[in-house]
Structure formats: structure tokens, C-alpha cells
Scaffold this active site. Sequence first.
Site, PDB file in Angstrom:
ATOM      1  N   GLU A  89     -51.556  22.298  33.450  1.00  0.00           N
ATOM      2  CA  GLU A  89     -50.404  21.484  33.844  1.00  0.00           C
ATOM      3  C   GLU A  89     -50.067  21.664  35.307  1.00  0.00           C
ATOM      4  OE1 GLU A  89     -47.989  22.462  29.751  1.00  0.00           O
ATOM      5  OE2 GLU A  89     -47.173  22.992  31.664  1.00  0.00           O
ATOM      6  N   CYS A 102     -46.233  22.195  42.095  1.00  0.00           N
ATOM      7  CA  CYS A 102     -46.407  23.460  41.390  1.00  0.00           C
ATOM      8  C   CYS A 102     -47.797  23.436  40.749  1.00  0.00           C
ATOM      9  CB  CYS A 102     -45.305  23.576  40.347  1.00  0.00           C
ATOM     10  SG  CYS A 102     -45.394  25.050  39.370  1.00  0.00           S
ATOM     11  N   CYS A 109     -53.204  32.247  30.422  1.00  0.00           N
ATOM     12  CA  CYS A 109     -52.838  33.413  31.223  1.00  0.00           C
ATOM     13  C   CYS A 109     -52.939  34.647  30.336  1.00  0.00           C
ATOM     14  CB  CYS A 109     -51.414  33.265  31.759  1.00  0.00           C
ATOM     15  SG  CYS A 109     -50.936  34.587  32.895  1.00  0.00           S
ATOM     16  N   CYS A 113     -46.185  37.464  29.528  1.00  0.00           N
ATOM     17  CA  CYS A 113     -44.770  37.703  29.810  1.00  0.00           C
ATOM     18  C   CYS A 113     -43.967  37.169  28.619  1.00  0.00           C
ATOM     19  CB  CYS A 113     -44.363  37.028  31.117  1.00  0.00           C
ATOM     20  SG  CYS A 113     -45.235  37.754  32.532  1.00  0.00           S
ATOM     21  N   CYS A 116     -42.512  33.435  28.538  1.00  0.00           N
ATOM     22  CA  CYS A 116     -43.295  32.350  29.138  1.00  0.00           C
ATOM     23  C   CYS A 116     -44.183  31.679  28.098  1.00  0.00           C
ATOM     24  CB  CYS A 116     -44.143  32.931  30.274  1.00  0.00           C
ATOM     25  SG  CYS A 116     -45.331  31.760  30.960  1.00  0.00           S
ATOM     26  N   GLY A 158     -51.052  30.533  34.799  1.00  0.00           N
ATOM     27  CA  GLY A 158     -51.981  31.548  35.273  1.00  0.00           C
ATOM     28  C   GLY A 158     -51.404  32.479  36.316  1.00  0.00           C
ATOM     29  N   GLU A 159     -52.152  33.539  36.581  1.00  0.00           N
ATOM     30  CA  GLU A 159     -51.761  34.529  37.583  1.00  0.00           C
ATOM     31  C   GLU A 159     -52.668  34.318  38.802  1.00  0.00           C
ATOM     32  OE1 GLU A 159     -49.479  36.871  38.352  1.00  0.00           O
ATOM     33  OE2 GLU A 159     -50.778  37.260  40.071  1.00  0.00           O
ATOM     34  N   SER A 190     -47.255  33.095  43.885  1.00  0.00           N
ATOM     35  CA  SER A 190     -46.342  33.852  43.030  1.00  0.00           C
ATOM     36  C   SER A 190     -47.138  34.795  42.142  1.00  0.00           C
ATOM     37  CB  SER A 190     -45.542  32.866  42.177  1.00  0.00           C
ATOM     38  OG  SER A 190     -44.654  33.555  41.334  1.00  0.00           O
ATOM     39  N   SER A 213     -42.510  37.914  40.693  1.00  0.00           N
ATOM     40  CA  SER A 213     -41.738  37.634  39.476  1.00  0.00           C
ATOM     41  C   SER A 213     -41.216  38.959  38.946  1.00  0.00           C
ATOM     42  CB  SER A 213     -42.622  36.932  38.450  1.00  0.00           C
ATOM     43  OG  SER A 213     -43.051  35.706  38.990  1.00  0.00           O
ATOM     44  N   LEU A 214     -40.021  39.317  39.345  1.00  0.00           N
ATOM     45  CA  LEU A 214     -39.498  40.652  39.041  1.00  0.00           C
ATOM     46  C   LEU A 214     -38.815  40.674  37.659  1.00  0.00           C
ATOM     47  CD1 LEU A 214     -39.583  43.309  40.644  1.00  0.00           C
ATOM     48  CD2 LEU A 214     -37.212  42.885  41.295  1.00  0.00           C
ATOM     49  N   HIS A 215     -37.765  39.913  37.507  1.00  0.00           N
ATOM     50  CA  HIS A 215     -37.030  39.720  36.243  1.00  0.00           C
ATOM     51  C   HIS A 215     -36.298  40.943  35.702  1.00  0.00           C
ATOM     52  CE1 HIS A 215     -39.072  35.956  36.404  1.00  0.00           C
ATOM     53  NE2 HIS A 215     -40.231  36.429  36.041  1.00  0.00           N
ATOM     54  N   ASN A 289     -35.958  28.371  31.084  1.00  0.00           N
ATOM     55  CA  ASN A 289     -36.273  27.081  30.501  1.00  0.00           C
ATOM     56  C   ASN A 289     -36.700  27.337  29.044  1.00  0.00           C
ATOM     57  OD1 ASN A 289     -36.884  24.313  30.503  1.00  0.00           O
ATOM     58  ND2 ASN A 289     -37.819  24.494  32.520  1.00  0.00           N
ATOM     59  N   CYS A 332     -43.240  26.261  32.276  1.00  0.00           N
ATOM     60  CA  CYS A 332     -44.636  26.642  32.419  1.00  0.00           C
ATOM     61  C   CYS A 332     -45.356  26.714  31.065  1.00  0.00           C
ATOM     62  CB  CYS A 332     -44.639  27.998  33.104  1.00  0.00           C
ATOM     63  SG  CYS A 332     -46.235  28.670  33.395  1.00  0.00           S
TER      64      CYS A 332
HETATM   65  N1  SAH Z   1     -48.178  34.363  37.028  1.00  0.00           N
HETATM   66  C1  SAH Z   1     -47.419  34.044  38.190  1.00  0.00           C
HETATM   67  C2  SAH Z   1     -47.186  32.555  38.415  1.00  0.00           C
HETATM   68  C3  SAH Z   1     -46.864  31.669  37.244  1.00  0.00           C
HETATM   69  S1  SAH Z   1     -45.252  31.752  36.495  1.00  0.00           S
HETATM   70  C4  SAH Z   1     -46.102  34.777  38.178  1.00  0.00           C
HETATM   71  O1  SAH Z   1     -45.813  35.443  37.187  1.00  0.00           O
HETATM   72  O2  SAH Z   1     -45.404  34.741  39.169  1.00  0.00           O
HETATM   73  C5  SAH Z   1     -44.115  31.181  37.699  1.00  0.00           C
HETATM   74  C6  SAH Z   1     -42.712  31.678  37.493  1.00  0.00           C
HETATM   75  O3  SAH Z   1     -42.074  31.037  36.376  1.00  0.00           O
HETATM   76  C7  SAH Z   1     -42.628  33.171  37.225  1.00  0.00           C
HETATM   77  O4  SAH Z   1     -41.558  33.731  37.943  1.00  0.00           O
HETATM   78  C8  SAH Z   1     -42.365  33.201  35.727  1.00  0.00           C
HETATM   79  O5  SAH Z   1     -41.804  34.418  35.344  1.00  0.00           O
HETATM   80  C9  SAH Z   1     -41.448  32.003  35.552  1.00  0.00           C
HETATM   81  N2  SAH Z   1     -41.342  31.458  34.192  1.00  0.00           N
HETATM   82  C10 SAH Z   1     -42.280  31.397  33.233  1.00  0.00           C
HETATM   83  N3  SAH Z   1     -41.816  30.804  32.122  1.00  0.00           N
HETATM   84  C11 SAH Z   1     -40.548  30.453  32.380  1.00  0.00           C
HETATM   85  C12 SAH Z   1     -39.512  29.800  31.620  1.00  0.00           C
HETATM   86  N4  SAH Z   1     -39.710  29.376  30.376  1.00  0.00           N
HETATM   87  N5  SAH Z   1     -38.309  29.607  32.219  1.00  0.00           N
HETATM   88  C13 SAH Z   1     -38.095  30.010  33.497  1.00  0.00           C
HETATM   89  N6  SAH Z   1     -39.025  30.637  34.250  1.00  0.00           N
HETATM   90  C14 SAH Z   1     -40.223  30.868  33.697  1.00  0.00           C
END
Ligand code: SAH
Length: 342
Positions: A89, A102, A109, A113, A116, A158-159, A190, A213-215, A289, A332
Site C-alpha cells: 500500500e 507515504c 513486516c 508492533c 500495527c 515494512g521497516e 522512519s 517510532s518510539l511510542h 488509527n 498502515c
Molecule cells: N517500520 C517503520 C515504518 C512504518 S510504520 C517504523 O516503525 O517507523 C510508520 C509509523 O506508523 C510508525 O510510527 C508506526 O508505529 C505507526 N503506525 C503503525 N500502525 C499505526 C496505526 N494503526 N495508527 C497509528 N500509527 C500507526
Amino acid sequence: MKQIISACSPLEIAGLLEIKPFQGRQIFRWIHQKRIFDFHCMTDLPLPLRQRLCEEFTATQILPIDTRLSQSTGTKKVLFQLMDGETIESVLIRDQERITLCLSSQAGCALKCAFCATGQAGFRRHLEVHEIIEQALHLLREEDLEGRTPNIVYMGMGEPLRNYDAVMRSIRLLMEKDGLAIGARKITVSTAGEVPQIERFADEDWQVRLSISLHAANNPLRSKLVPINRKYPLERLRNALDLYCSKTNRQITFEWTLLDGVNDSPEHAAELLEYAQGLKAFVNIIPWNPVKGLPFKPAPIKRCEEFRNALIAGGLQATLRQEKGQDIEAACGQLRRIHISR
Ligand code: SAH
């Protein structure tokens, strides 16, 4: 099988076809600046060259199979099918005058996470350079850029730092002056925290941005949300970021997806403030999301604002990203999941 030309630089095209460098540039411009993929339409090329191109080469291989346009925001999300049947996508986001693309770097992936959609289905394979570039070309196909260049974020599936060489090469092609000529500072890679590759990225001689992507800023919680944290915990990540910032003198972005009752309290904000101490950092707060079947809820807007305000009060720059596409399954990996389950 026809050779794919979309991941070749102008000089490589010239070399491949044994034509003059300026003709290589002409072909490159047709594909990247005009997004014309039919060699017949490249009217400034000699007819025999056009014919040869048609017989031996192809300008694009990925196929848009589902396009969704958000009525409210103009966000466009496209599902592409690759030659081997894999799907990926990409999203085009509009923000006033600005367009952001994007892009995906892998089919699926491996990082899993917790929140995701992409991670749920597991890893399929790395994308080739041309599969990354063609996402951008297709997304921009009907767009009149009027001299503006789009922003690029590697935040699709993907990463990106696990597909390092292909992603770096795709960036160089996006920056090509006969192509989209996107400035390095308008491109963001990212990562969930691939520490060795962050160190490698610090040595690239350009101004491309890095987003982490810290979170979560405590290890037990981050290991649950972003399992790669078990391999590269926060301390190691921090060392890599210190190295990155001192080598490049660039600002980094932290992504923080706010999950209701999980990582959205004043204590979590305080942990982040402490973690970011001494780093040139900026925080992008993203309301989660929703993904069907996952045990999370988006944090209410009021809590998102409080979280942002706490960071700002602590001296950290932070913005709250607006929701841009719940009506088109924009999170994503979601559109792909719907297709697979059909
Ligand atoms: N693997 C990479 C890039 C892809 S994800 C990374 O982790 O950075 C891109 C961003 O979207 C990341 O910050 C991820 O944590 C976030 N993300 C993934 N799913 C999401 C969702 N359902 N709602 C909001 N952010 C999300």
C-alpha cells in the site's frame, strides 16, 4: 522477460541502451517528471528507439488494483499488486498546499508492533528499488505538481532500514535532478529502532531526515508495543541517536502513537521528556488509527492535547498530527488486510 527501467538513473539508461547521455535523460524525464509509462508516447525520441524500448523494456511493473479517495481530506490510498502476487500500500496525503507520499519498503513486516495492522500478517519480502520508486510515480500520475515537490515518508508497510540498500537507492533516484528532484530535507526515513542501521544512516552524506517510532520511553512498555526493543533497548537506541545527532547535527523526529490508557498519561510524557533530554528532537503525536481485532482504543482528543501540552511545557517541540483517512482504511496495512481476507 522485459527489463524494468524505472530504477535506472539517466546514465544507466543510456548505458543499457547504448544511446547518448542526453537521450537517457530524456527517457528518465518522461517516466519521472511526466509519469508517462508508454514508450510510444515519448514523442521526442527517434521512432526506432521507441520501438526498441517497447520490445525490450517496461517502465513500470507494479499494478494499482484498488484506489480509495477520502472525500473529506483528499487523501488517496492505493493498493498495488506486484509481479509475484504480493500486495503493498501507498498513500498520498494532502495538507493545504503540501503533498506527502507515504511509501512501503517491504511487503509485510517482521517487527510485529502490537498496534500495527501490517505486523499482524508477518513478513513477505523486501521490495526492489523499482517497486519503491513506482509507488511514487503512480501516486503522482494524475497530480499537477505546479513546480512544487512532494514530501516523501517511508512510513508505509515494512521497516525501511531492514531493506537498507534498496531504500537508499530509491532515495537517490527521487532526488535525481532530471526526475522528481526532491530535496533531501523533504524525505524522511522512519524506523522502529534498527540500531546498527541507524549508525550506518548517520554516515550517509545527505540531509535526509530520520524518524524514530518510539511510542514508549520505558523498556517494559516499549518491548510490548515495539518488540524490536527487546533486541535494541532504549539505552542502545539512545546511544545510536546521540551518535547520529553529533555526526549529522540534524534534528530527529519521535513518532508517538497515542493508545488510550496505554502510553498517554502525564507519567509517560515525563518519561519521554527525560529520554529526549539533550537530543535535538521533535515529537509527532499520532492518534491511533483503529485496526479491527486489536485490543486498543485511540486516546481521546483531549488527552492527546494534554500529552502534547505536557511535552511543550517540558521544553520539547511537539505536534499533534491530524487524522487523515479513517474512511479509507488508511492505517498502515489495513487495505491490504481487507483484500487478503476477501
Ligand atoms: N517500520 C517503520 C515504518 C512504518 S510504520 C517504523 O516503525 O517507523 C510508520 C509509523 O506508523 C510508525 O510510527 C508506526 O508505529 C505507526 N503506525 C503503525 N500502525 C499505526 C496505526 N494503526 N495508527 C497509528 N500509527 C500507526
